[in-house]
Design a protein around this motif. Structure first.
Motif: not given
Length: 445
Positions: A337-340, A388-393
């Motif tokens: 799951d990526v949020r940027a 800025i990138v948030n990565i969940d995995g």
């Protein structure tokens, strides 16, 4: 014989004594002192009192109304102007002071044109030129069209074409007249997915039926859009999307649908009057991928309570398509799951159109995968930006060593340590110029 003493002789201040000219005029307007004309304004016809002479000094239209051969009576009805807009307009005439925002600027532009107050009109146009967003630019274009403001119309149209996807998804697109809508969707320079064009046309046609007091039927929607439907480049749509979404709207005839399907299967078949050519605003062959790292390592934790980031700048104006992320360490398919988003380091504001949230399934053995923004983002020469990138995995690869400058031909991208943003989480300590995630940036130059 009695004499009348002035306020200075009695030691008392009058309301005028410590005010400037504009303050006195404003006071007399707000307190209805010596007024001699009444306007009935808006749908509720609220009373607004003013002074004929002051209005005539500021506006030739008012001068003709009050002192010309066809002078109007003491009460003047203006139903099409809202009460608060007219009061702001009068305040400007009395004091040269005006505070406008997105909610008031169109009304002020209308009333300034109605009464030929060029100085206020120019203030309104300047405000509109400097405050365009994907949410309001369609309304600005339509008003520029109505008022025949060519410079504003040209600027608004250019903004729409460069920000096509976001604009076509805004609610303002349904407020466009047929002429303005067609001008947008027929443009070669329009930067938009053809799916966005089609969905905007469907939404517009439904609203147009309601405006014209017609039932929202397939026949009426096709009738109100007319030949404008031909400017949707149906052959460019994904075939599955076309099959599932287009025929149910009945915006196309069976014959037209068969023609498009035939062209998709046999590209040499004539698809006229539809256009199968990609728009010049979307298709660009000068895509550049800037790779940050020289080496690859494993075991980097992707936790959603930490952000990854990098600051960058380029040596020439360009468009940022998106960025690359590292794939999983384990040789199995992984879901991330990526949020940027991108911020301006000087203000910490999130740049409009830069936010992306997506779920990605990454195949086993994939070193990097691409994440694209909803539309290409304009990046100015030498302007620094924070990505800025948030990565969940699962744990991913990571890069080392990093390069502070990467050159591809004449195009140069420089990297700097990312600044923390109030819009995200704590930055991951391993994210730096020298090591971390975000191995590549994708540009159109």
């Amino acid at each position: 014989m009695a004499t009348c003493k002035s306020s200075s002789q009695t030691g008392l201040d009058s309301w005028q004594s410590r005010k400037s000219l504009s303050e006195c005029l404003r006071y007399s307007l707000e307190n209805k002192m010596f007024t001699n004309v009444t306007f009935k304004v808006g749908r509720e016809q609220k009373n607004v009192q003013a002074h004929r002479q002051i209005l005539s000094i500021r506006s030739g239209v008012f001068e003709a109304m009050f002192y010309g051969p066809l002078a109007e009576q003491d009460e003047i009805v203006i139903p099409e102007v809202e009460h608060d807009i007219f009061e702001q307009f009068l305040r400007y005439l009395y004091t040269d002071d005006v505070t406008m925002d997105g909610a008031s600027v169109m009304g002020l532009l209308y009333v300034s044109k109605k009464y030929d107050v060029k100085t206020l009109e120019q203030k309104c146009l300047t405000h509109l030129l400097s405050s365009m967003t994907s949410d309001n630019v369609c309304v600005i274009l339509e008003q520029a069209h109505v008022f025949d403001e060519e410079e504003l119309k040209e600027k608004a149209l250019t903004f729409i074409l460069e920000n096509g996807d976001a604009t076509l998804k805004s609610s303002g697109v349904t407020d466009l007249c047929h002429e303005c809508l067609v001008k947008i969707i027929q443009a070669e320079e329009l930067v938009a997915d053809e799916k966005s064009v089609f969905e905007a046309v469907v939404a517009w046609s439904e609203r147009a039926c309601k405006k014209q007091n017609k039932d929202v039927t397939h026949e009426n929607r096709r009738q109100v859009i007319g030949e404008g439907i031909m400017h949707v480049r149906f052959p460019l749509l994904d075939h599955k999307y076309f099959a599932k979404k287009v025929p149910p709207t009945n915006m196309l005839t069976d014959k037209e649908i068969i023609k498009i399907f035939t062209h998709c299967a046999c590209p040499d078949e004539n698809v006229s009057p539809f256009n199968a050519n990609k728009r010049t605003g979307v298709i660009r062959e000068d895509k550049i991928i800037i790779q940050r790292f020289a080496g690859l390592h494993g075991g980097f934790s992707c936790l959603n309570n930490k952000d990854h980031g990098i600051m960058f700048s380029v040596n020439q104006d360009a468009s940022l398509l998106g960025f690359q992320l590292y794939g999983p360490c384990e040789r199995t398919t992984a879901n991330y799951d990526v949020r940027a988003f991108i911020t301006d380091p000087t203000t910490d504001d999130v740049i409009e159109g830069s936010s992306v949230t997506t779920s990605v399934s990454v195949a086993a053995g994939t070193t990097t995968y691409d994440v694209e923004f909803p539309r290409p983002l304009k990046v100015s020469k030498d302007k620094k930006c924070n990505l800025i990138v948030n990565i969940d995995g699962p744990d991913s690869h990571w890069g080392y060593p990093g390069r502070s400058t990467v050159q591809n031909g004449s195009f140069v991208c420089s990297f700097f340590k990312c600044q923390k943003s109030k819009h995200g989480n704590k930055l991951n300590l391993c994210t730096d110029v020298n090591q971390g995630q975000i191995p590549g940036l994708m540009f159109l130059v």
